[in-house]
Design a protein around this motif. Structure first.
Motif, short mmCIF file in Angstrom:
data_model
loop_
_atom_site.label_atom_id
_atom_site.label_comp_id
_atom_site.label_asym_id
_atom_site.label_seq_id
_atom_site.Cartn_x
_atom_site.Cartn_y
_atom_site.Cartn_z
N TYR A 53 0.77 -1.26 0.00
CA TYR A 53 0.07 0.11 -0.19
C TYR A 53 1.04 1.36 -0.12
O TYR A 53 1.68 1.42 0.77
N THR A 54 0.72 2.22 -0.77
CA THR A 54 1.76 3.29 -0.99
C THR A 54 0.71 4.71 -0.70
O THR A 54 -0.50 4.66 -1.46
N ASN A 58 0.54 13.40 -4.02
CA ASN A 58 -0.25 13.68 -5.27
C ASN A 58 0.60 14.69 -6.28
O ASN A 58 -0.10 15.79 -6.57
N ASP A 59 1.75 14.59 -6.24
CA ASP A 59 2.46 15.58 -7.11
C ASP A 59 3.48 14.81 -7.90
O ASP A 59 3.43 13.30 -7.77
N GLN A 60 4.31 15.11 -8.71
CA GLN A 60 5.19 14.79 -9.49
C GLN A 60 6.27 13.96 -8.87
O GLN A 60 6.27 12.63 -9.30
N ALA A 61 6.36 14.33 -7.77
CA ALA A 61 7.70 13.37 -7.10
C ALA A 61 6.77 12.18 -6.50
O ALA A 61 7.47 11.07 -6.49
N GLY A 62 5.68 12.28 -6.00
CA GLY A 62 4.97 11.24 -5.58
C GLY A 62 4.64 10.10 -6.58
O GLY A 62 4.55 9.03 -6.16
N LYS A 63 4.06 10.71 -7.78
CA LYS A 63 4.06 9.90 -8.85
C LYS A 63 5.05 9.04 -9.09
O LYS A 63 5.14 7.68 -9.33
N PRO A 83 -2.11 1.48 -4.73
CA PRO A 83 -1.73 3.16 -4.25
C PRO A 83 -3.01 3.53 -3.73
O PRO A 83 -4.17 3.24 -3.98
N MET A 84 -3.00 4.23 -2.41
CA MET A 84 -3.99 4.74 -1.59
C MET A 84 -4.19 6.18 -2.09
O MET A 84 -5.16 6.69 -1.41
N ASN A 85 -3.74 6.72 -2.90
CA ASN A 85 -3.79 8.39 -3.04
C ASN A 85 -5.16 8.63 -3.55
O ASN A 85 -5.57 9.87 -3.52
N ARG A 86 -6.09 7.77 -4.20
CA ARG A 86 -7.41 7.96 -4.49
C ARG A 86 -8.20 8.36 -3.25
O ARG A 86 -8.93 9.29 -3.51
N ILE A 87 -7.83 8.10 -2.09
CA ILE A 87 -8.65 8.43 -0.92
C ILE A 87 -8.21 9.95 -0.72
O ILE A 87 -9.60 10.44 0.01
N PRO A 90 -8.40 15.51 -3.98
CA PRO A 90 -7.42 16.40 -4.87
C PRO A 90 -6.33 16.85 -3.94
O PRO A 90 -5.58 17.81 -4.42
N HIS A 91 -6.28 16.60 -2.53
CA HIS A 91 -5.18 17.12 -2.01
C HIS A 91 -3.76 16.54 -2.05
O HIS A 91 -3.73 15.72 -2.73
N LYS A 92 -2.76 17.53 -1.87
CA LYS A 92 -1.33 17.15 -2.03
C LYS A 92 -1.21 15.92 -1.42
O LYS A 92 -0.36 15.13 -2.15
N ASP A 93 -1.41 15.70 -0.39
CA ASP A 93 -0.94 14.24 0.60
C ASP A 93 -2.15 14.05 1.50
O ASP A 93 -2.92 14.86 1.82
N VAL A 94 -1.69 12.99 2.36
CA VAL A 94 -2.50 12.48 3.30
C VAL A 94 -2.73 13.67 4.61
O VAL A 94 -4.16 13.83 5.06
N ASN A 95 -1.99 14.63 4.82
CA ASN A 95 -1.70 15.43 5.89
C ASN A 95 -2.46 16.53 5.55
O ASN A 95 -3.32 16.94 6.24
N ALA A 96 -2.54 16.89 4.19
CA ALA A 96 -3.34 18.08 3.60
C ALA A 96 -4.83 17.74 3.86
O ALA A 96 -5.74 18.48 4.02
N TRP A 97 -5.05 16.37 3.36
CA TRP A 97 -6.53 15.87 3.40
C TRP A 97 -6.94 15.90 4.76
O TRP A 97 -8.05 16.37 4.90
#
Length: 104
Positions: A53-54, A58-63, A83-87, A90-97
């Motif tokens: 689980y990754t 949600n930016d270029q470096a993360g992709k 990949p878990m980023n769909r959760i 549209p936030h940049k990362d888990v913390n921003a969400w």
């Protein structure tokens, strides 16, 4: 069994907070930098993981990091990439969400 990969400590702590402090049922590795990805292979070998689980940004470096981990999982042949980023899009990362949800 599975293993979680977090890009940073704040993302990991945000998930734990969202879970009211309950630990994740799978092992976790906090990379603290995507530059650490080449060093993860020893932590995947002989542990019987079937899912990776990754939780990358949600930016270029993360992709790019997600693609790199996907290649590592495929090379291992027994680990399916999840990949878990769909959760937290549209936030940049888990913390921003997590922070956005707290503000509501």
């Amino acid at each position: 069994p599975g293993i979680n990969f977090f890009e940073g400590m704040m993302d990991y702590l945000s998930i734990l907070t969202r879970r009211n402090g309950q630990p994740l049922k799978n092992d976790s590795i906090v990379l603290n930098s995507v530059a650490c990805i080449p060093h993860v292979m020893p932590y995947l070998t002989d542990y019987g993981y079937t899912f990776g689980y990754t939780w990358m940004d949600n930016d270029q470096a993360g992709k790019k990091a997600d693609r790199s981990l996907s290649h590592i999982f495929k090379a291992n042949e027994t680990i399916a990439h999840c990949p878990m980023n769909r959760i937290y899009q549209p936030h940049k990362d888990v913390n921003a969400w997590h922070m956005h949800r707290l503000e509501r």
